[in-house]
Design a protein around this motif. Structure first.
Motif, PDB file in Angstrom:
ATOM      1  N   MET A  46      55.698 -14.212  -8.161  1.00  0.00           N
ATOM      2  CA  MET A  46      54.882 -13.870  -7.001  1.00  0.00           C
ATOM      3  C   MET A  46      55.745 -13.048  -6.045  1.00  0.00           C
ATOM      4  SD  MET A  46      52.786 -16.328  -4.387  1.00  0.00           S
ATOM      5  CE  MET A  46      52.060 -17.164  -5.735  1.00  0.00           C
ATOM      6  N   ASN A  47      55.197 -11.966  -5.576  1.00  0.00           N
ATOM      7  CA  ASN A  47      55.941 -11.093  -4.679  1.00  0.00           C
ATOM      8  C   ASN A  47      55.547 -11.353  -3.226  1.00  0.00           C
ATOM      9  OD1 ASN A  47      53.436 -10.028  -4.757  1.00  0.00           O
ATOM     10  ND2 ASN A  47      54.019  -8.020  -5.507  1.00  0.00           N
ATOM     11  N   LYS A  48      56.109 -10.559  -2.330  1.00  0.00           N
ATOM     12  CA  LYS A  48      55.906 -10.817  -0.900  1.00  0.00           C
ATOM     13  C   LYS A  48      54.466 -10.586  -0.467  1.00  0.00           C
ATOM     14  CE  LYS A  48      57.523  -6.262   0.453  1.00  0.00           C
ATOM     15  NZ  LYS A  48      58.470  -5.514   1.246  1.00  0.00           N
ATOM     16  N   PHE A  49      53.748  -9.659  -1.102  1.00  0.00           N
ATOM     17  CA  PHE A  49      52.364  -9.426  -0.713  1.00  0.00           C
ATOM     18  C   PHE A  49      51.460 -10.576  -1.144  1.00  0.00           C
ATOM     19  CE2 PHE A  49      53.848  -4.927  -0.835  1.00  0.00           C
ATOM     20  CZ  PHE A  49      53.716  -4.696   0.523  1.00  0.00           C
ATOM     21  N   GLY A  50      51.762 -11.195  -2.277  1.00  0.00           N
ATOM     22  CA  GLY A  50      51.016 -12.376  -2.691  1.00  0.00           C
ATOM     23  C   GLY A  50      51.218 -13.536  -1.728  1.00  0.00           C
ATOM     24  N   VAL A  51      52.453 -13.709  -1.289  1.00  0.00           N
ATOM     25  CA  VAL A  51      52.746 -14.762  -0.310  1.00  0.00           C
ATOM     26  C   VAL A  51      52.056 -14.453   1.014  1.00  0.00           C
ATOM     27  CG1 VAL A  51      54.603 -15.831   1.027  1.00  0.00           C
ATOM     28  CG2 VAL A  51      54.924 -15.386  -1.403  1.00  0.00           C
ATOM     29  N   LEU A  52      52.041 -13.188   1.430  1.00  0.00           N
ATOM     30  CA  LEU A  52      51.360 -12.817   2.670  1.00  0.00           C
ATOM     31  C   LEU A  52      49.855 -13.054   2.572  1.00  0.00           C
ATOM     32  CD1 LEU A  52      53.197  -9.560   3.775  1.00  0.00           C
ATOM     33  CD2 LEU A  52      53.128 -11.732   4.986  1.00  0.00           C
ATOM     34  N   SER A  53      49.288 -12.855   1.388  1.00  0.00           N
ATOM     35  CA  SER A  53      47.867 -13.108   1.197  1.00  0.00           C
ATOM     36  C   SER A  53      47.546 -14.588   1.380  1.00  0.00           C
ATOM     37  CB  SER A  53      47.443 -12.645  -0.196  1.00  0.00           C
ATOM     38  OG  SER A  53      46.109 -12.993  -0.441  1.00  0.00           O
ATOM     39  N   PHE A  54      48.343 -15.454   0.756  1.00  0.00           N
ATOM     40  CA  PHE A  54      48.150 -16.888   0.945  1.00  0.00           C
ATOM     41  C   PHE A  54      48.379 -17.297   2.387  1.00  0.00           C
ATOM     42  CE2 PHE A  54      49.579 -17.135  -3.651  1.00  0.00           C
ATOM     43  CZ  PHE A  54      48.293 -17.178  -4.131  1.00  0.00           C
ATOM     44  N   LEU A  55      49.355 -16.671   3.022  1.00  0.00           N
ATOM     45  CA  LEU A  55      49.667 -16.977   4.413  1.00  0.00           C
ATOM     46  C   LEU A  55      48.515 -16.597   5.343  1.00  0.00           C
ATOM     47  CD1 LEU A  55      52.004 -18.079   6.135  1.00  0.00           C
ATOM     48  CD2 LEU A  55      52.742 -15.740   6.451  1.00  0.00           C
ATOM     49  N   MET A  56      47.852 -15.491   5.071  1.00  0.00           N
ATOM     50  CA  MET A  56      46.692 -15.088   5.880  1.00  0.00           C
ATOM     51  C   MET A  56      45.549 -16.093   5.743  1.00  0.00           C
ATOM     52  SD  MET A  56      47.260 -12.458   7.639  1.00  0.00           S
ATOM     53  CE  MET A  56      48.991 -12.147   7.777  1.00  0.00           C
ATOM     54  N   ALA A  57      45.334 -16.605   4.539  1.00  0.00           N
ATOM     55  CA  ALA A  57      44.299 -17.623   4.349  1.00  0.00           C
ATOM     56  C   ALA A  57      44.665 -18.910   5.093  1.00  0.00           C
ATOM     57  CB  ALA A  57      44.093 -17.908   2.867  1.00  0.00           C
ATOM     58  N   LEU A  58      45.917 -19.295   5.036  1.00  0.00           N
ATOM     59  CA  LEU A  58      46.365 -20.504   5.732  1.00  0.00           C
ATOM     60  C   LEU A  58      46.278 -20.333   7.244  1.00  0.00           C
ATOM     61  CD1 LEU A  58      47.646 -23.316   5.367  1.00  0.00           C
ATOM     62  CD2 LEU A  58      49.856 -22.190   5.569  1.00  0.00           C
ATOM     63  N   ILE A  59      46.667 -19.186   7.760  1.00  0.00           N
ATOM     64  CA  ILE A  59      46.576 -18.921   9.199  1.00  0.00           C
ATOM     65  C   ILE A  59      45.119 -18.917   9.642  1.00  0.00           C
ATOM     66  CG2 ILE A  59      46.926 -17.145  10.959  1.00  0.00           C
ATOM     67  CD1 ILE A  59      49.537 -16.441   9.529  1.00  0.00           C
ATOM     68  N   SER A  60      44.225 -18.393   8.813  1.00  0.00           N
ATOM     69  CA  SER A  60      42.803 -18.389   9.149  1.00  0.00           C
ATOM     70  C   SER A  60      42.253 -19.810   9.277  1.00  0.00           C
ATOM     71  CB  SER A  60      42.008 -17.633   8.090  1.00  0.00           C
ATOM     72  OG  SER A  60      42.403 -16.301   8.034  1.00  0.00           O
ATOM     73  N   VAL A  61      42.654 -20.690   8.366  1.00  0.00           N
ATOM     74  CA  VAL A  61      42.202 -22.077   8.434  1.00  0.00           C
ATOM     75  C   VAL A  61      42.751 -22.752   9.686  1.00  0.00           C
ATOM     76  CG1 VAL A  61      42.376 -24.329   7.299  1.00  0.00           C
ATOM     77  CG2 VAL A  61      41.856 -22.291   5.960  1.00  0.00           C
ATOM     78  N   ILE A  62      44.008 -22.496  10.006  1.00  0.00           N
ATOM     79  CA  ILE A  62      44.615 -23.096  11.200  1.00  0.00           C
ATOM     80  C   ILE A  62      43.936 -22.584  12.465  1.00  0.00           C
ATOM     81  CG2 ILE A  62      46.741 -23.175  12.566  1.00  0.00           C
ATOM     82  CD1 ILE A  62      48.265 -23.245   9.887  1.00  0.00           C
ATOM     83  N   VAL A  63      43.647 -21.286  12.529  1.00  0.00           N
ATOM     84  CA  VAL A  63      42.952 -20.719  13.687  1.00  0.00           C
ATOM     85  C   VAL A  63      41.557 -21.311  13.818  1.00  0.00           C
ATOM     86  CG1 VAL A  63      41.906 -18.580  14.554  1.00  0.00           C
ATOM     87  CG2 VAL A  63      44.273 -18.602  13.820  1.00  0.00           C
ATOM     88  N   PHE A  64      40.875 -21.502  12.689  1.00  0.00           N
ATOM     89  CA  PHE A  64      39.552 -22.111  12.719  1.00  0.00           C
ATOM     90  C   PHE A  64      39.616 -23.528  13.284  1.00  0.00           C
ATOM     91  CE2 PHE A  64      36.310 -24.780  10.705  1.00  0.00           C
ATOM     92  CZ  PHE A  64      35.175 -24.140  11.166  1.00  0.00           C
ATOM     93  N   LEU A  65      40.609 -24.301  12.867  1.00  0.00           N
ATOM     94  CA  LEU A  65      40.732 -25.672  13.356  1.00  0.00           C
ATOM     95  C   LEU A  65      41.124 -25.730  14.827  1.00  0.00           C
ATOM     96  CD1 LEU A  65      42.448 -27.364  10.302  1.00  0.00           C
ATOM     97  CD2 LEU A  65      40.067 -27.562  11.032  1.00  0.00           C
ATOM     98  N   ILE A  66      41.864 -24.743  15.300  1.00  0.00           N
ATOM     99  CA  ILE A  66      42.263 -24.713  16.704  1.00  0.00           C
ATOM    100  C   ILE A  66      41.095 -24.285  17.598  1.00  0.00           C
ATOM    101  CG2 ILE A  66      43.713 -23.501  18.382  1.00  0.00           C
ATOM    102  CD1 ILE A  66      45.926 -23.504  16.278  1.00  0.00           C
ATOM    103  N   LEU A  67      40.323 -23.293  17.161  1.00  0.00           N
ATOM    104  CA  LEU A  67      39.291 -22.708  18.018  1.00  0.00           C
ATOM    105  C   LEU A  67      37.940 -23.410  17.960  1.00  0.00           C
ATOM    106  CD1 LEU A  67      39.864 -18.876  17.549  1.00  0.00           C
ATOM    107  CD2 LEU A  67      40.557 -20.315  19.454  1.00  0.00           C
ATOM    108  N   ARG A  68      37.780 -24.436  17.169  1.00  0.00           N
ATOM    109  CA  ARG A  68      36.474 -25.075  17.065  1.00  0.00           C
ATOM    110  C   ARG A  68      36.186 -25.928  18.300  1.00  0.00           C
ATOM    111  NH1 ARG A  68      37.084 -30.445  13.756  1.00  0.00           N
ATOM    112  NH2 ARG A  68      39.218 -30.916  14.321  1.00  0.00           N
TER     113      ARG A  68
END
Length: 81
Positions: free
Chosen positions: A1-23
């Motif tokens: 897995m390269n850095k762009f794959g890790v960044l893709s997973f990181l964007m999904a994780l950040i989106s879930v965290i933002v959703f949980l914070i902003l609800r």
């Protein structure tokens, strides 16, 4: 897995965290839909750029789920507004 794959997973994780914070009952739905949509689109772009089959498919699927939830949030904004 390269850095762009890790960044893709990181964007999904950040989106879930933002959703949980902003609800909550007094959330700005338009702002939430814009943030979730932009993060998931960035994640999909990173997954496509990664050029690895496994990280690309999993990254696109995870970020697509977030993008669909952002669409439903925007739909709720249209119904409530």
């Amino acid at each position: 897995m390269n850095k762009f794959g890790v960044l893709s997973f990181l964007m999904a994780l950040i989106s879930v965290i933002v959703f949980l914070i902003l609800r909550g009952p007094n959330v700005n739905l338009l702002l939430m839909a814009i943030i979730l949509g932009s993060l998931s689109l960035l994640g999909i772009i990173f997954a496509v750029i990664s050029k690895r089959w496994l990280s690309g498919i999993i990254g696109v699927l995870c970020n697509s789920v977030v993008l669909v939830s952002a669409y439903f949030t925007l739909l709720a904004y249209g119904i409530a507004g």
